[in-house]
Each structure stands twice: as C-alpha cells, then as structure tokens.
Design an enzyme around this catalytic site. Structure first.
Site, PDB file in Angstrom:
ATOM      1  N   THR A  29       0.847  -1.186   0.000  1.00 56.93           N
ATOM      2  CA  THR A  29       0.000   0.000   0.000  1.00 56.93           C
ATOM      3  C   THR A  29       0.881   1.235   0.000  1.00 56.93           C
ATOM      4  O   THR A  29       1.795   1.342   0.821  1.00 56.93           O
ATOM      5  CB  THR A  29      -0.902  -0.030   1.256  1.00 56.93           C
ATOM      6  OG1 THR A  29      -1.841  -1.097   1.089  1.00 56.93           O
ATOM      7  CG2 THR A  29      -1.640   1.281   1.453  1.00 56.93           C
ATOM      8  N   GLN A 101      -4.105  -7.090  -5.892  1.00 51.69           N
ATOM      9  CA  GLN A 101      -4.399  -7.638  -4.566  1.00 51.69           C
ATOM     10  C   GLN A 101      -5.737  -7.071  -4.065  1.00 51.69           C
ATOM     11  O   GLN A 101      -5.876  -5.862  -3.882  1.00 51.69           O
ATOM     12  CB  GLN A 101      -3.311  -7.329  -3.539  1.00 51.69           C
ATOM     13  CG  GLN A 101      -3.592  -8.137  -2.245  1.00 51.69           C
ATOM     14  CD  GLN A 101      -2.726  -7.791  -1.060  1.00 51.69           C
ATOM     15  OE1 GLN A 101      -2.613  -6.619  -0.718  1.00 51.69           O
ATOM     16  NE2 GLN A 101      -2.140  -8.790  -0.428  1.00 51.69           N
ATOM     17  N   HIS A 181      -6.442 -11.073  -0.480  1.00 54.22           N
ATOM     18  CA  HIS A 181      -5.665 -10.764   0.737  1.00 54.22           C
ATOM     19  C   HIS A 181      -6.344 -11.417   1.951  1.00 54.22           C
ATOM     20  O   HIS A 181      -7.349 -10.934   2.454  1.00 54.22           O
ATOM     21  CB  HIS A 181      -5.609  -9.241   0.932  1.00 54.22           C
ATOM     22  CG  HIS A 181      -4.556  -8.781   1.879  1.00 54.22           C
ATOM     23  ND1 HIS A 181      -3.888  -9.629   2.737  1.00 54.22           N
ATOM     24  CD2 HIS A 181      -4.034  -7.550   2.110  1.00 54.22           C
ATOM     25  CE1 HIS A 181      -3.012  -8.932   3.455  1.00 54.22           C
ATOM     26  NE2 HIS A 181      -3.083  -7.668   3.091  1.00 54.22           N
ATOM     27  N   ASN A 184      -2.494 -10.449   7.343  1.00 51.34           N
ATOM     28  CA  ASN A 184      -2.130  -9.160   7.957  1.00 51.34           C
ATOM     29  C   ASN A 184      -3.231  -8.454   8.751  1.00 51.34           C
ATOM     30  O   ASN A 184      -3.236  -7.226   8.853  1.00 51.34           O
ATOM     31  CB  ASN A 184      -1.564  -8.205   6.893  1.00 51.34           C
ATOM     32  CG  ASN A 184      -0.255  -8.720   6.321  1.00 51.34           C
ATOM     33  OD1 ASN A 184       0.277  -9.721   6.800  1.00 51.34           O
ATOM     34  ND2 ASN A 184       0.280  -8.065   5.314  1.00 51.34           N
ATOM     35  N   TYR A 186      -6.525  -8.183   8.247  1.00 48.36           N
ATOM     36  CA  TYR A 186      -7.685  -7.603   7.574  1.00 48.36           C
ATOM     37  C   TYR A 186      -8.864  -8.588   7.572  1.00 48.36           C
ATOM     38  O   TYR A 186      -8.814  -9.603   8.242  1.00 48.36           O
ATOM     39  CB  TYR A 186      -7.276  -7.108   6.183  1.00 48.36           C
ATOM     40  CG  TYR A 186      -6.204  -6.044   6.290  1.00 48.36           C
ATOM     41  CD1 TYR A 186      -6.406  -4.925   7.100  1.00 48.36           C
ATOM     42  CD2 TYR A 186      -4.975  -6.175   5.657  1.00 48.36           C
ATOM     43  CE1 TYR A 186      -5.415  -3.956   7.255  1.00 48.36           C
ATOM     44  CE2 TYR A 186      -3.984  -5.207   5.806  1.00 48.36           C
ATOM     45  CZ  TYR A 186      -4.208  -4.108   6.611  1.00 48.36           C
ATOM     46  OH  TYR A 186      -3.234  -3.155   6.772  1.00 48.36           O
ATOM     47  N   ARG A 233      -3.211 -14.827  -0.248  1.00 44.90           N
ATOM     48  CA  ARG A 233      -2.137 -14.512   0.708  1.00 44.90           C
ATOM     49  C   ARG A 233      -2.603 -14.795   2.138  1.00 44.90           C
ATOM     50  O   ARG A 233      -3.682 -14.362   2.542  1.00 44.90           O
ATOM     51  CB  ARG A 233      -1.742 -13.035   0.587  1.00 44.90           C
ATOM     52  CG  ARG A 233      -0.466 -12.725   1.355  1.00 44.90           C
ATOM     53  CD  ARG A 233       0.047 -11.326   1.068  1.00 44.90           C
ATOM     54  NE  ARG A 233       1.505 -11.364   1.034  1.00 44.90           N
ATOM     55  CZ  ARG A 233       2.301 -10.398   1.488  1.00 44.90           C
ATOM     56  NH1 ARG A 233       1.790  -9.302   1.999  1.00 44.90           N
ATOM     57  NH2 ARG A 233       3.610 -10.512   1.429  1.00 44.90           N
ATOM     58  N   ASN A 238       0.634 -13.808  12.466  1.00 45.06           N
ATOM     59  CA  ASN A 238       1.567 -12.670  12.470  1.00 45.06           C
ATOM     60  C   ASN A 238       1.098 -11.500  13.339  1.00 45.06           C
ATOM     61  O   ASN A 238       1.839 -10.545  13.509  1.00 45.06           O
ATOM     62  CB  ASN A 238       1.947 -12.206  11.055  1.00 45.06           C
ATOM     63  CG  ASN A 238       0.886 -11.341  10.398  1.00 45.06           C
ATOM     64  OD1 ASN A 238      -0.254 -11.295  10.852  1.00 45.06           O
ATOM     65  ND2 ASN A 238       1.263 -10.667   9.333  1.00 45.06           N
ATOM     66  N   GLY A 319       9.376  -7.026  -0.466  1.00 47.19           N
ATOM     67  CA  GLY A 319       8.599  -5.808  -0.343  1.00 47.19           C
ATOM     68  C   GLY A 319       9.496  -4.585  -0.384  1.00 47.19           C
ATOM     69  O   GLY A 319       9.714  -3.981  -1.441  1.00 47.19           O
ATOM     70  N   ARG A 320      10.026  -4.233   0.776  1.00 47.82           N
ATOM     71  CA  ARG A 320      10.718  -2.947   0.906  1.00 47.82           C
ATOM     72  C   ARG A 320      11.856  -2.752  -0.079  1.00 47.82           C
ATOM     73  O   ARG A 320      12.093  -1.625  -0.541  1.00 47.82           O
ATOM     74  CB  ARG A 320      11.202  -2.782   2.346  1.00 47.82           C
ATOM     75  CG  ARG A 320      10.049  -2.481   3.306  1.00 47.82           C
ATOM     76  CD  ARG A 320      10.432  -2.747   4.725  1.00 47.82           C
ATOM     77  NE  ARG A 320      10.643  -4.173   4.962  1.00 47.82           N
ATOM     78  CZ  ARG A 320      11.155  -4.673   6.074  1.00 47.82           C
ATOM     79  NH1 ARG A 320      11.534  -3.855   7.040  1.00 47.82           N
ATOM     80  NH2 ARG A 320      11.290  -5.975   6.220  1.00 47.82           N
TER      81      ARG A 320
HETATM   82  C1  LIG Z   1       4.836   0.273   2.800  1.00 43.10           C
HETATM   83  C2  LIG Z   1       4.288  -1.115   2.932  1.00 43.10           C
HETATM   84  C3  LIG Z   1       2.975  -1.367   2.572  1.00 43.10           C
HETATM   85  C4  LIG Z   1       2.467  -2.665   2.629  1.00 43.10           C
HETATM   86  N1  LIG Z   1       1.184  -2.909   2.181  1.00 43.10           N
HETATM   87  C5  LIG Z   1       0.745  -4.188   2.069  1.00 43.10           C
HETATM   88  C6  LIG Z   1      -0.479  -4.476   1.407  1.00 43.10           C
HETATM   89  O1  LIG Z   1      -1.184  -3.599   0.892  1.00 43.10           O
HETATM   90  N2  LIG Z   1      -0.854  -5.780   1.334  1.00 43.10           N
HETATM   91  C7  LIG Z   1      -0.113  -6.792   1.881  1.00 43.10           C
HETATM   92  O2  LIG Z   1      -0.493  -7.958   1.792  1.00 43.10           O
HETATM   93  N3  LIG Z   1       1.074  -6.540   2.488  1.00 43.10           N
HETATM   94  C8  LIG Z   1       1.528  -5.280   2.573  1.00 43.10           C
HETATM   95  N4  LIG Z   1       2.769  -5.040   3.106  1.00 43.10           N
HETATM   96  C9  LIG Z   1       3.610  -6.160   3.543  1.00 43.10           C
HETATM   97  C10 LIG Z   1       4.597  -6.550   2.428  1.00 43.10           C
HETATM   98  O3  LIG Z   1       3.922  -7.139   1.326  1.00 43.10           O
HETATM   99  C11 LIG Z   1       5.640  -7.564   2.955  1.00 43.10           C
HETATM  100  O4  LIG Z   1       4.971  -8.724   3.411  1.00 43.10           O
HETATM  101  C12 LIG Z   1       6.490  -6.983   4.074  1.00 43.10           C
HETATM  102  O5  LIG Z   1       7.003  -5.713   3.717  1.00 43.10           O
HETATM  103  C13 LIG Z   1       7.667  -7.914   4.421  1.00 43.10           C
HETATM  104  O6  LIG Z   1       8.477  -8.130   3.288  1.00 43.10           O
HETATM  105  P1  LIG Z   1       9.893  -7.385   3.131  1.00 43.10           P
HETATM  106  O7  LIG Z   1      10.673  -7.786   4.348  1.00 43.10           O
HETATM  107  O8  LIG Z   1      10.476  -7.897   1.859  1.00 43.10           O
HETATM  108  O9  LIG Z   1       9.631  -5.912   3.105  1.00 43.10           O
HETATM  109  C14 LIG Z   1       3.282  -3.736   3.099  1.00 43.10           C
HETATM  110  C15 LIG Z   1       4.590  -3.450   3.500  1.00 43.10           C
HETATM  111  C16 LIG Z   1       5.106  -2.180   3.404  1.00 43.10           C
HETATM  112  C17 LIG Z   1       6.537  -1.941   3.785  1.00 43.10           C
END
Ligand SMILES: Cc1cc2nc3c(=O)[nH]c(=O)nc-3n(C[C@H](O)[C@H](O)[C@H](O)COP(=O)(O)O)c2cc1C
Length: 367
Positions: A29, A101, A181, A184, A186, A233, A238, A319-320
């Site tokens: 997001t 998603q 989704h 997390n 939701y 997902r 968590n 992700g990041r």
């Molecule tokens: C800015 C941000 C927004 C995120 N938004 C979502 C989202 O919309 N849907 C989702 O399933 N996970 C979301 N996540 C979780 C990421 O998909 C991912 O699981 C999480 O960042 C861990 O992976 P990483 O260590 O590679 O960053 C978000 C993470 C970040 C950092």
C-alpha cells in the site's frame, strides 16, 4: 561481478501466469491514488518494477466499505477499472506481469477515511463488534480504531460477491490475475482469528467455521475468473491488526488442506508469525508456493533466493527492497549494492520516495 546461478532467475509459470523469473514484488500500500483511482504516477511506478517475475499490487478495496486507509485505490467502479488499465498496459509494455491484490480491511479503518473518499462516514465492519487495539492511519493522521459493526449473514454473502465482482473488474482492467488478501489482520484474517471473531454461527468457533469465509471468497473468485489466475495470501499468526490466533496450527493446516481442491495459481505465505509452520504448509500444499520469508532487515534479503534453490518455496517475494530498487532483479543477479527505502515516504505524498529511486544504470554512481 559474478552472475548468481540461482534458479530464482529462471522463468516459470504459476497457473496461467507466466513469470520471467521467480522474484515477486510483494503487495505494498502506498496511498497515492487520486480519489480511489490509479494515477499516471502509479503506472510509472509499477512499470519501473516490471523486471519482477510478478508484481502484486498494493491492496485494492473491492468495495467502499473495504477501504481502510486514505488514498488507496478501488476496483468497484468503471472509472477505477479504466484508471487501472493504464497501469496494466504500462507494465505489460515493459514485459512484466501484474496481479491485483483484493484487500478488504474489515475492522481496520475509520469513518473519516470513507468520508474523504466520497462514500460518507461508514463504520468499519468485521466478524464481531470487537475493536482492534492500536491506531489506524486516517486523512487527519493516526486515530484509534473504532468499534466495528458485525456483518450480518446477508452482508457476508454480499461481501463475498464484492470480491468476485472486483476480480472480474481486475480482468477487465487488464490484470493477469488477482491475489486475495487473507493476511495481515484484515477482514479474512479477522474471521480466521480467535479474538476478532466471536461469532457463534457457522462463521465462528471451530477452525472449519473460521476458515469458511476465506474458502467461500476463494470459491467465488475462482468461479468468476478461474483458479489458474487466482492467488491467496495468508500470514499465520503474524498478529498484525491486533490479531490473535489461538490454535493457529490447526486453523492453517485445516485451511490449506481445504484449499488444495481449488488448484489456485499460487499460495502466498507471509512467514513472520511462525516460520516453523512454513515447511508443514509446504508439505500440505500441492501447488505453487510463494514465500515472503521472515528476514526482517532488508539488507539480509538477498539470502532469500537460496530458498528457491533449496526447494523451500517456488517463488520469493520482496517488499521494501522493491520500493528502493526498481531494478531489484538485475541488482540481485549481479550482486550489486542495494538501496534502502526511505520509509518516511512509504505512505502518501508525491513522486518523491516513489518513482524517483534510480536504477543502477541511472544512479549517481554510474553517472
Ligand atoms: C509500505 C508497505 C505497505 C504494505 N502494504 C501491504 C499491502 O497492501 N498488502 C499486503 O499484503 N502486504 C503489505 N505489506 C507487507 C509486504 O507485502 C511484505 O509482506 C512486508 O514488507 C515484508 O516483506 P519485506 O521484508 O520484503 O519488506 C506492506 C509493507 C510495506 C513496507
């Protein structure tokens, strides 16, 4: 620099999806939509990242009440579909694949957020009228989560249909598929939980009942667009969104066993809660497993690729690192230095911290 021989760089398929490699951009997001519609900046952002084997978009609300955060995009109106078409075209022109998603945030949300989106001040909904601890981001900054309204039986049925309709819209908008989704904290995760879900009807109590909504949403989406372009997902235990899952091993083994019958394109596991459960679920899941591994610090993430070689997962999501490295796959392949994201610009704002991260070829060091 040596090219890593990891199989993560090889093409593969997941159901109908064709992936140029096994490295996936995890859903994130970014709260940069305009009036819940995708923007040209979003098209640029995703196209910049088309080197991923698959892009999973940010969470997209399937309905007005499913919106939990400001400036997030939807897939419930013709205008939203048209706006997404520009994004999917841009990604496809760049040779990438992209799934939408579908995220209904359930009890995580705020009336001021839906009001700002033009839908009036809606009270968030959940399995039960149980307030999530903690705060949620709103148009006026962080505020406490409110007490949600428990969904009625009829509303559960229409929520399931909202997911199916949004999935059809995703295909109309040119997406290669959807990811539901269920993670997390939701809505679907709230139903899986034992603290947000206090229902005593067929949607609460036993693992069979708590998993029912996820399975019914999967069934409806599969019916709408086909299993071979539907992913799901999950994030066992968590704890995000104040989610408590007593007996989560039984919940998820029950769920994954039941999911086996759908022949989905993939199952996407967020590992953070209980890494020991990953191999168990891998063993139960007959299809493609996408893993978002529990490696908390982005600088440790390149080690994730070995999980594909070891057979722990078929696809690995990042992700990041994808925020800060639009050419992440190239950087991983060449062992190049990785940029770290400026998380103060993660949510909302303009192109800064969004589309202005350089590729290696355009970095100041290369100039
Ligand atoms: C800015 C941000 C927004 C995120 N938004 C979502 C989202 O919309 N849907 C989702 O399933 N996970 C979301 N996540 C979780 C990421 O998909 C991912 O699981 C999480 O960042 C861990 O992976 P990483 O260590 O590679 O960053 C978000 C993470 C970040 C950092």
């Amino acid at each position: 620099m040596d090219v890593q021989p990891s199989t993560a760089f090889q093409p593969t398929t997941a159901g109908r999806l064709r992936l140029r490699n096994r490295i996936v951009m995890s859903p994130m997001t970014r709260s940069r939509a305009f009036g819940t519609r995708a923007t040209d900046d979003m098209a640029v952002y995703y196209a910049q990242r088309a080197g991923a084997g698959l892009i999973v978009t940010e969470g997209i609300q399937p309905s007005p009440i499913g919106q939990g955060y400001p400036d997030t995009p939807g897939l419930h109106s013709a205008e939203q579909v048209a706006a997404w078409r520009r994004v999917t075209d841009a990604v496809h022109d760049a040779g990438g694949s992209i799934v939408a998603q579908l995220m209904h945030t359930g009890r995580i949300g705020h009336p001021s957020t839906t009001e700002a989106a033009g839908h009036g001040p809606l009270t968030p909904v959940g399995p039960s009228a149980v307030q999530a601890g903690g705060q949620v981001f709103t148009p006026t900054g962080p505020q406490r989560n409110v007490v949600p309204r428990a969904l009625t039986e009829d509303e559960i049925a229409s929520t399931i249909q909202d997911f199916a309709t949004a999935a059809r819209h995703a295909i109309d908008a040119g997406f290669d598929g959807v990811e539901i989704h269920g993670a997390n904290g939701y809505l679907l995760h709230q139903f899986l939980s034992t603290n947000a879900n206090r229902r005593t009807d067929r949607w609460g109590g036993s693992p069979q009942n708590r998993t029912r909504l996820t399975l019914d949403v999967v069934a409806a989406v599969v019916d709408a667009i086909g299993a071979d372009r539907t992913g799901l997902r999950l994030s066992p235990a968590n704890g995000l969104g104040d989610t408590v899952e007593a007996g989560h091993v039984e919940t998820y083994t029950t769920l994954v066993r039941e999911l086996g019958r759908f022949d989905l394109a993939y199952l996407h596991l967020v590992e953070a809660g209980d890494p020991g459960l990953t191999p168990v679920l891998r063993g139960l899941w007959p299809g493609v497993l996408m893993l978002n591994p529990a490696t908390p610090e982005p600088q440790d993430h390149p080690g994730r690729l070995a999980l594909v070689d070891q057979g722990a997962a078929d696809l690995i999501s990042f992700g990041r690192l994808f925020i800060a490295n639009p050419d992440l796959v190239d950087r991983l392949a060449t062992g190049a230095e990785l940029a770290l994201p400026d998380m103060s610009k993660a949510y909302g704002g303009d192109h800064r911290g969004y589309t202005d991260y350089p590729t290696l070829a355009h970095s100041p060091a290369a100039a």
